[in-house]
Design a protein around this motif. Structure first.
Motif, mmCIF file in Angstrom:
data_model
loop_
_atom_site.group_PDB
_atom_site.id
_atom_site.type_symbol
_atom_site.label_atom_id
_atom_site.label_comp_id
_atom_site.label_asym_id
_atom_site.label_seq_id
_atom_site.Cartn_x
_atom_site.Cartn_y
_atom_site.Cartn_z
ATOM 1 N N LEU A 28 -6.066 3.547 1.534
ATOM 2 C CA LEU A 28 -6.261 3.754 0.099
ATOM 3 C C LEU A 28 -7.742 3.966 -0.148
ATOM 4 O O LEU A 28 -8.581 3.192 0.339
ATOM 5 N N TRP A 81 -8.917 6.353 -9.983
ATOM 6 C CA TRP A 81 -8.205 6.372 -8.710
ATOM 7 C C TRP A 81 -8.656 7.567 -7.896
ATOM 8 O O TRP A 81 -8.977 8.616 -8.437
ATOM 9 N N SER A 89 0.830 -1.207 0.000
ATOM 10 C CA SER A 89 0.000 0.000 0.000
ATOM 11 C C SER A 89 0.865 1.258 0.000
ATOM 12 O O SER A 89 0.500 2.283 -0.594
ATOM 13 N N SER A 140 -9.526 0.950 1.778
ATOM 14 C CA SER A 140 -8.778 -0.271 2.055
ATOM 15 C C SER A 140 -7.669 0.103 3.030
ATOM 16 O O SER A 140 -6.811 0.936 2.710
ATOM 17 N N THR A 149 -10.970 -5.286 -2.820
ATOM 18 C CA THR A 149 -11.917 -4.176 -2.737
ATOM 19 C C THR A 149 -12.453 -3.816 -4.116
ATOM 20 O O THR A 149 -13.660 -3.602 -4.299
ATOM 21 N N TRP A 193 -5.063 8.611 -1.190
ATOM 22 C CA TRP A 193 -4.342 7.789 -0.218
ATOM 23 C C TRP A 193 -3.948 8.633 0.983
ATOM 24 O O TRP A 193 -3.906 9.866 0.909
ATOM 25 N N GLU A 250 -5.461 -6.776 -0.946
ATOM 26 C CA GLU A 250 -6.728 -6.292 -0.403
ATOM 27 C C GLU A 250 -7.310 -5.142 -1.219
ATOM 28 O O GLU A 250 -8.528 -4.964 -1.263
ATOM 29 N N LEU A 251 -6.457 -4.377 -1.910
ATOM 30 C CA LEU A 251 -6.986 -3.396 -2.850
ATOM 31 C C LEU A 251 -7.673 -4.113 -4.009
ATOM 32 O O LEU A 251 -8.762 -3.711 -4.445
ATOM 33 N N VAL A 262 -10.751 4.489 -3.035
ATOM 34 C CA VAL A 262 -11.116 4.333 -4.444
ATOM 35 C C VAL A 262 -12.606 4.636 -4.608
ATOM 36 O O VAL A 262 -13.394 4.491 -3.678
#
Length: 355
Positions: free
Chosen positions: A350, A201, A117, A338, A297, A204, A293-294, A352
């Protein structure tokens, strides 16, 4: 992604007895692993090629794209002779992958569960500043005997063989294989190539606790600042968050601290936003966690289903959140977060956009 997606959609944990190496002398003997004895170099090479092909990057675009690699290091490092070890470190491993896949200069990230991340945030930052048109980010971790022994000796593993995030009776974490690659590109550069970026995007945030080598700040202050930073950078309000893929390690201190972090960063909305930790399904993938994990998601947003918070037994008053329990639920509008946290007090968020 196929097997992972099927398990996520079904809410089926992937934990099974470890057969890759001997665990006879360990307290716990399960993990979420790929079949056989995969090679991390081969897995990442294949994933990088696939990601670049899907993004329609030609030879010239690849050569101009840096590789940011999140990895614990070359798995051969621990077994190498001292004179050979420099060629098996994280930087050398990243350099080799970049050469073999035709990518530009490389950078290695080894900061445990926020490595991937952090790499994504760095990549997004240099693209936003106009320092690069695109960056390829990859991360990989395969469960191996040395790390496994450390976690087992530290009694970090869930002795009952299940990860139970935010639940009463949670006993700890379990490890899992994870690897992935993604191409981050500016909208302008993608447009010039006739490519429509997917998804758009958002943002963050990163922050540190500086509280304890292993435990998070008990009020989750670092993670709260990371979440607030992601929202601020995107110009978003807490109420616009429609889902949180939580760090949710299944440990007593971490889950309670993360709950307080969400309350601090999201205010009253923390009581109603859907939350789940997919580590209960695929395990803790260490350096690859942020990227894995992104991807999870994004899969949830594209499919319109929020993954279940598996392993749940009963409420814990220290973890009063709107958990996705029983089965997946439809995704609503807004943003998705995330979250990841690591030893040393490192925290990332993060953000999104929802589809």
């Amino acid at each position: 992604m196929g097997a992972l997606a099927a398990g996520l959609d079904a809410g089926r944990p992937a934990f099974a007895p470890v057969t890759r190496f001997d665990v006879a002398g360990r307290r716990v003997g399960v993990a979420a692993t790929l079949p056989g004895d995969p090679d991390l170099d081969d897995e990442l090479w294949w994933l990088l090629d696939e990601a670049c092909d899907e993004a329609k990057l030609g030879t010239a675009e690849r050569a101009g794209a840096p590789l940011f690699l999140a990895v614990h290091g070359d798995p051969r490092l621990a077994r190498s002779a001292p004179a050979q070890r420099p060629r098996h470190g994280g930087s050398a491993f990243a350099d080799g992958l970049a050469r073999n896949t035709g990518l530009g200069p490389s950078r290695a990230y080894t900061s445990a569960c926020v490595a991937a991340s952090t790499a994504i945030a760095d990549a997004a930052g240099i693209i936003a500043r106009g320092e690069a048109e695109r960056v390829v980010v990859a991360g990989g971790y395969l469960v191996e005997p040395d790390q496994y022994a450390l976690f087992d000796a530290g009694r970090a593993f869930a002795a009952d063989g299940q990860v139970r995030p935010f639940s009463a009776g949670r006993r700890g974490l379990l490890l899992g294989d994870g690897a992935g690659a993604v191409v981050l590109e500016s909208a302008a550069a993608a447009g010039e190539r006739g490519i429509e970026p997917s998804p758009a995007w958002s943002s963050w945030g990163r922050a540190g606790d500086a509280h304890h080598p292993c435990q998070p700040h008990p009020q989750g202050r670092g993670l709260a600042r990371a979440i607030a930073g992601a929202l601020r950078r995107a110009g978003a309000e807490p109420g616009e968050v429609g889902y949180v893929n939580a760090h949710g390690s299944g440990t007593a201190q971490s889950d309670a601290a993360e709950t307080l972090a969400l309350r601090a960063a999201l205010g009253e909305h923390a009581a109603t936003v859907p939350v789940s930790s997919t580590k209960a399904l695929h395990g803790q993938a260490l350096e690859a966690s942020g990227l894995l994990e992104l991807a999870v998601t994004l899969h949830a947003l594209r499919g319109g289903l929020l993954p279940v918070n598996a392993g749940y037994l009963e409420p814990d008053e220290d973890c009063a959140l709107e958990l996705v329990l029983g089965a997946s639920r439809p995704a609503g509008p807004g943003y998705a977060l995330s979250l990841n946290a690591a030893f040393g007090g490192a925290n990332t968020a993060l953000l999104v956009g929802m589809a």
